[in-house]
Design a protein around this motif. Structure first.
Motif, PDB file in Angstrom:
ATOM      1  N   ARG A  10     -53.933  98.070  50.209  1.00  0.00           N
ATOM      2  CA  ARG A  10     -54.537  97.310  50.616  1.00  0.00           C
ATOM      3  C   ARG A  10     -54.459  96.930  52.026  1.00  0.00           C
ATOM      4  NH1 ARG A  10     -55.547  94.609  45.017  1.00  0.00           N
ATOM      5  NH2 ARG A  10     -56.408  95.757  43.698  1.00  0.00           N
ATOM      6  N   ASN A  11     -53.104  96.455  52.597  1.00  0.00           N
ATOM      7  CA  ASN A  11     -53.155  96.330  53.346  1.00  0.00           C
ATOM      8  C   ASN A  11     -53.552  97.008  54.565  1.00  0.00           C
ATOM      9  OD1 ASN A  11     -52.341  93.350  53.005  1.00  0.00           O
ATOM     10  ND2 ASN A  11     -50.347  94.196  52.479  1.00  0.00           N
ATOM     11  N   THR A  66     -54.940 102.934  48.401  1.00  0.00           N
ATOM     12  CA  THR A  66     -53.892 101.842  46.851  1.00  0.00           C
ATOM     13  C   THR A  66     -53.590 100.750  47.937  1.00  0.00           C
ATOM     14  OG1 THR A  66     -52.284 103.356  46.667  1.00  0.00           O
ATOM     15  CG2 THR A  66     -54.410 104.276  45.099  1.00  0.00           C
ATOM     16  N   LYS A  79     -64.069  96.756  50.050  1.00  0.00           N
ATOM     17  CA  LYS A  79     -64.113  95.057  50.321  1.00  0.00           C
ATOM     18  C   LYS A  79     -63.527  94.760  51.940  1.00  0.00           C
ATOM     19  CE  LYS A  79     -62.649  91.267  48.533  1.00  0.00           C
ATOM     20  NZ  LYS A  79     -63.448  90.126  48.646  1.00  0.00           N
ATOM     21  N   THR A 116     -59.940 101.823  41.932  1.00  0.00           N
ATOM     22  CA  THR A 116     -59.404 100.577  43.096  1.00  0.00           C
ATOM     23  C   THR A 116     -59.295 101.375  44.358  1.00  0.00           C
ATOM     24  OG1 THR A 116     -58.124 100.300  40.856  1.00  0.00           O
ATOM     25  CG2 THR A 116     -57.511  99.389  43.364  1.00  0.00           C
ATOM     26  N   ASN A 123     -61.102  99.293  47.111  1.00  0.00           N
ATOM     27  CA  ASN A 123     -60.464  98.519  48.539  1.00  0.00           C
ATOM     28  C   ASN A 123     -61.178  98.525  49.684  1.00  0.00           C
ATOM     29  OD1 ASN A 123     -58.400  97.699  46.832  1.00  0.00           O
ATOM     30  ND2 ASN A 123     -56.923  99.609  47.217  1.00  0.00           N
ATOM     31  N   GLU A 166     -56.977  97.806  55.071  1.00  0.00           N
ATOM     32  CA  GLU A 166     -58.290  96.131  55.617  1.00  0.00           C
ATOM     33  C   GLU A 166     -57.112  97.114  57.527  1.00  0.00           C
ATOM     34  OE1 GLU A 166     -56.234  92.269  53.999  1.00  0.00           O
ATOM     35  OE2 GLU A 166     -57.861  93.393  52.367  1.00  0.00           O
TER      36      GLU A 166
END
Length: 238
Positions: free
Chosen positions: A60-61, A58, A116, A109, A113, A64
């Motif tokens: 996102r940073n 959860t 994405k 979500t 994530n 990524e």
């Protein structure tokens, strides 16, 4: 030589029952598996074929950053299996906002994530995405409004991604398991297990390995299957 030699797969929740079985199946086919786990795996897997990142999907940073690191280390991403999931069951009038939010954020979500962060690499390699949904996402279930909504959302995500990326030869499918023998189902009260077994025509719960073999089939052999939801529930009536 395996049929996934040289491929790199990210599996979320790879330390859990189904995720662990998927990891083993992929490694047997020569694939390098990267586990994105909330808790470390207890398995002792050959470090040549398995890498692990401990993170919250959860965040996102964190996702990524980890994905970038995977590409730097391994050079590619071919397969994503969105398997991580949690339950916080309650009847709606008792369900807290935290119980709703945490399940939606992790199961739905979190999967977004992951997509994405990885989709450009996957599209570059004409790869595959498998989303682990649930029969509850198709039929609903008392006391699982949050879980059912998250798993139904995964199905919608699957079908949309299949339409968006099919032209790039990326296949996106979902599987919908029923009752599978995992740590999650082990926690269920015996009465619920008994009732569930009576609804399954095969009169047994599925094994994680059976789910993993379906995932492997969709990745390796299901070359013209896209945007579909494959149910694996032993013939269950809900």
């Amino acid at each position: 030589m395996g049929r996934l030699d040289g491929k790199v797969a990210i599996v979320t929740g790879a330390s859990g029952g189904i995720g662990k079985a998927i990891t083993k199946e992929f490694i047997e086919e020569g694939c390098i598996v990267v586990g994105f786990n909330y808790t470390p795996s207890s398995e002792n897997i050959d470090a040549r074929f398995y890498h692990e990142y401990i993170l919250d999907i959860t965040d996102r940073n964190a996702v990524e950053s980890a994905v970038k690191n995977v590409v730097q280390k391994l050079g590619r991403i071919d397969i994503l299996v969105n398997n991580a999931g949690i339950t916080k069951d309650n009847l709606v009038y008792r369900m807290t906002y935290e119980e709703w939010d945490s399940v939606i954020n992790t199961n739905l979500t979190g999967a977004f994530n992951m997509v994405k962060a990885t989709i450009r690499e996957i599209a570059k390699n004409e790869g595959v995405i498998i989303n682990v949904s649930s029969v509850v996402g198709l039929e609903g279930n008392i006391g699982q409004a949050n879980y059912a909504a998250s798993k139904a959302g995964l199905i919608g995500l699957t079908k949309s991604l299949a339409k968006e990326f099919g032209r790039k030869n990326v296949r996106v499918n979902a599987i919908a398991p029923g009752f599978i023998e995992t740590p999650m189902t082990e926690k269920l009260p015996e009465e619920i297990k008994k009732t569930a077994l009576e609804k399954i025509s095969m009169r047994r719960f599925g094994k994680p390995e059976e789910v993993a073999k379906l995932v492997k089939f969709l990745v390796i052999d299901g070359t013209y299957i896209n945007g579909q939801v494959i149910i694996i529930d032993g013939g269950m009536e809900l």
